[in-house]
Design an enzyme around this catalytic site. Structure first.
Site, PDB file in Angstrom:
ATOM      1  N   THR A 227      22.195 -40.899  -8.588  1.00  0.00           N
ATOM      2  CA  THR A 227      22.505 -42.226  -8.061  1.00  0.00           C
ATOM      3  C   THR A 227      22.147 -43.285  -9.109  1.00  0.00           C
ATOM      4  OG1 THR A 227      21.432 -43.902  -6.664  1.00  0.00           O
ATOM      5  CG2 THR A 227      20.433 -41.758  -6.657  1.00  0.00           C
ATOM      6  N   SER A 271      12.489 -45.447  -4.660  1.00  0.00           N
ATOM      7  CA  SER A 271      11.981 -44.888  -3.393  1.00  0.00           C
ATOM      8  C   SER A 271      11.668 -43.423  -3.678  1.00  0.00           C
ATOM      9  CB  SER A 271      13.037 -44.965  -2.286  1.00  0.00           C
ATOM     10  OG  SER A 271      14.051 -43.998  -2.549  1.00  0.00           O
ATOM     11  N   TYR A 273      13.052 -40.965  -2.260  1.00  0.00           N
ATOM     12  CA  TYR A 273      14.366 -40.311  -2.374  1.00  0.00           C
ATOM     13  C   TYR A 273      14.868 -40.413  -3.815  1.00  0.00           C
ATOM     14  CZ  TYR A 273      19.468 -40.716  -2.696  1.00  0.00           C
ATOM     15  OH  TYR A 273      20.768 -40.644  -3.122  1.00  0.00           O
ATOM     16  N   LYS A 277      15.850 -37.592  -7.039  1.00  0.00           N
ATOM     17  CA  LYS A 277      17.039 -37.529  -7.899  1.00  0.00           C
ATOM     18  C   LYS A 277      16.636 -37.485  -9.376  1.00  0.00           C
ATOM     19  CE  LYS A 277      20.430 -37.809  -4.861  1.00  0.00           C
ATOM     20  NZ  LYS A 277      21.394 -36.729  -4.687  1.00  0.00           N
TER      21      LYS A 277
END
Ligand SMILES: NC(=O)c1ccc[n+]([C@@H]2O[C@H](COP(=O)([O-])OP(=O)(O)OC[C@H]3O[C@@H](n4cnc5c(N)ncnc54)[C@H](O)[C@@H]3O)[C@@H](O)[C@H]2O)c1
Length: 499
Positions: A227, A271, A273, A277
């Site tokens: 991302t 974050s 998350y 990544k």
């Protein structure tokens, strides 16, 4: 005009096996460097065998181009292997299901796995996809009946390596698209249990997959989703290069110059998350280096929209759309807010800049990447976005379309920002590779995708589903750990909405 991948050769093709005396000490290098490292008089040559055309025997993989090979056929997205076998991990998700139908419609043999984690996580939060989605058996049946597409699906956790191994051996995929991760920043920030779940699922799932690819299908190209949020938003305004510094990047330090060319660029995730990544990035990078895997790490911007020709072909083929604070992405949430009369929520100043891409354009990018597999050992990064906007600009666009085309009294509000992020910052993303190297041209401007979303979300059945869950729109998950709903700072009643 020749297609963007016409001159790629069998060196990039997943249907070849490297054969003969290949020196694996050169892993991670492009072929020219590889040959150079062997010296001009070296007796070592890279040779290959073709799994699709065994009659060729052992041959020089640089001697046949995609344009010349009868196994590669022309499509609007470049040459693609006939009946190319593509396995989608996370095939039941927002992007996975859309891509399965898209690839099936251009003649790929699509297979995939999913363990319905996303359905479970959304249910756990008391939310639902506001677009009702069919059960997988009904989806598969409808794909066959309406589009003539047969999908080879297995319900499976990516962590279940013994079953995934069997499925990989059975399918022998030529490309693997790996979407099977938890995609939510707020979900990863709820508490320790959720942060651990997200990191375990994402990081360990991907790590296990890399080992399976090493053992079963090292020549398969891996398209792994990262991302743009991995990079963060450096306050210096440093450009966000495509994962790796360009050759002429230099660091000045203590009156000396140090080349940064070819090194991974800094990451500053926003974050737990996004941290998962970044960890994936390093694991995939290492696997390419150690084992000659072929990988695109796709730094994807925020996706918006609900429409492709295939998902619009039948209600049972629709893909999901979430609007709750954990799983809804910003543009999709704005449209839902507009439909049920909640002023669109800007966090803080609302001047955060982010990269975006419409669902259909993201599908086009993925197809173009599948058509141009990376070289053995190549870890390549693309920034997959079609433009960048401030959240305020997007809210204004949604307001304009909602007011003008759908006669809705749309308003915008500023609310407290539950995240830790700069809400005013420079943003210089570089997103040149997809257009320059892969022929990507965005087709769907934000206004069009927003219009299509309004059309669907204002249908009575779907509007009712938004009404049922509208209490889950305003965030209560703070990065600080506090649990309270964010407060409105101001409603921008008189906001100018330019034409
Ligand atoms: N949607 C976006 O705007 C966006 C933006 C940037 C990156 N991404 C990335 O793209 C990928 C796909 O995103 P999406 O929006 O389609 O998410 P999604 O949640 O709709 O799809 C992911 C799918 O993977 C499945 N899955 C998760 N863990 C699994 C496991 N352990 N085993 C098997 N299946 C599993 C889920 O059930 C789900 O169906 C994710 O990796 C996400 O981080 C998405």
């Amino acid at each position: 005009m020749s297609l963007h991948n016409a001159n790629l050769t069998c060196w990039n093709c997943p249907a070849i096996d490297l054969a003969g005396k290949v020196d694996f000490r050169a892993c991670g290098q492009a072929v020219e460097k590889f040959q150079k490292s062997l010296g001009e008089n070296s007796e070592v040559h890279i040779m290959a065998e073709c799994k699709r055309r065994p009659e060729l025997g052992i041959f020089d993989p640089m001697s046949i181009t995609f344009e010349e090979c009868p196994e590669w056929k022309e499509t609007p997205f470049g040459y693609i292997l006939k009946d190319m076998r593509v396995m989608i991990l996370g095939i039941d998700g927002y992007l996975g299901w859309t891509l399965a139908l898209w690839l099936g419609s251009i003649g790929c043999q699509v297979s995939g796995i999913d363990n319905y984690n996303r359905r479970d996580w959304v249910m756990e939060r008391g939310a639902h996809s506001v677009i009702p989605i069919a059960r997988m058996t009904d989806r598969l049946h409808a794909a066959r009946e309406v589009l003539g597409i047969d999908i080879n699906f297995r319900k499976m956790d990516i962590m279940d390596r013994s079953h995934l191994k069997e499925f990989l051996e059975e399918v022998k995929p030529e490309a693997i698209v790996h979407y099977a991760e938890c995609p939510s920043a707020p979900y990863s920030m709820i508490d320790a249990d959720h942060a651990i779940l997200v990191q375990q699922n994402n990081v360990l799932g991907t790590l296990g997959l890399l080992f399976l690819m090493r053992d079963i299908c090292p020549e398969t190209s891996l398209l792994k989703l990262g991302t743009m949020g991995e990079y963060g938003t450096p306050l210096t305004g440093r450009p966000l290069f495509e994962g790796i510094f360009p050759a002429d990047a230099v660091l000045h330090w203590h009156d000396q110059e140090w080349s940064l060319g070819g090194e991974l660029t800094p990451r500053d995730p926003v974050s737990f998350y996004h941290v998962s990544k970044v960890q994936d990035t390093f694991n995939v990078y290492e696997a390419c280096k150690y084992w000659w895997l072929h990988s695109y790490d796709i730094m994807q911007g925020v996706i918006y929209g609900v429409r492709t020709e295939q998902v619009a072909a039948d209600p049972r083929l629709r893909t999901r759309l979430d609007i709750d604070e954990w799983f809804g992405t910003v543009m999709n949430r704005f449209v839902a807010q507009a439909v049920v009369g909640i002023p669109l929520t800007l966090y803080g100043a609302g001047e955060q800049l982010r990269g975006f891409i419409a669902l259909e354009d993201a599908m086009q990018c993925m197809t173009r990447l599948i058509c141009s597999p990376p070289e053995p050992g190549q870890y390549a990064v693309v920034n997959q976005m079609s433009g960048y906007y401030s959240l305020r600009e997007l809210a204004e666009t949604v307001t304009r379309v909602g007011r003008k085309e759908f006669h809705l009294p749309v308003k915008i509000q500023r609310v407290e920002n539950p995240r830790v992020e700069a809400d005013r910052h420079p943003f210089v993303p570089i997103y040149e590779r997809l257009p320059k190297d892969f022929g990507f041209e965005p087709k769907v401007p934000p206004e069009e995708a927003i219009y299509n979303m309004f059309e669907l979300l204002t249908q009575p059945e779907i509007k009712e589903r938004i009404e049922q869950k509208k209490h889950l729109i305003l965030p209560r998950t703070w990065w600080s750990g506090v649990k309270k709903q964010v407060e409105s700072i101001e409603v921008l009643e008189e906001v100018e909405v330019p034409d």
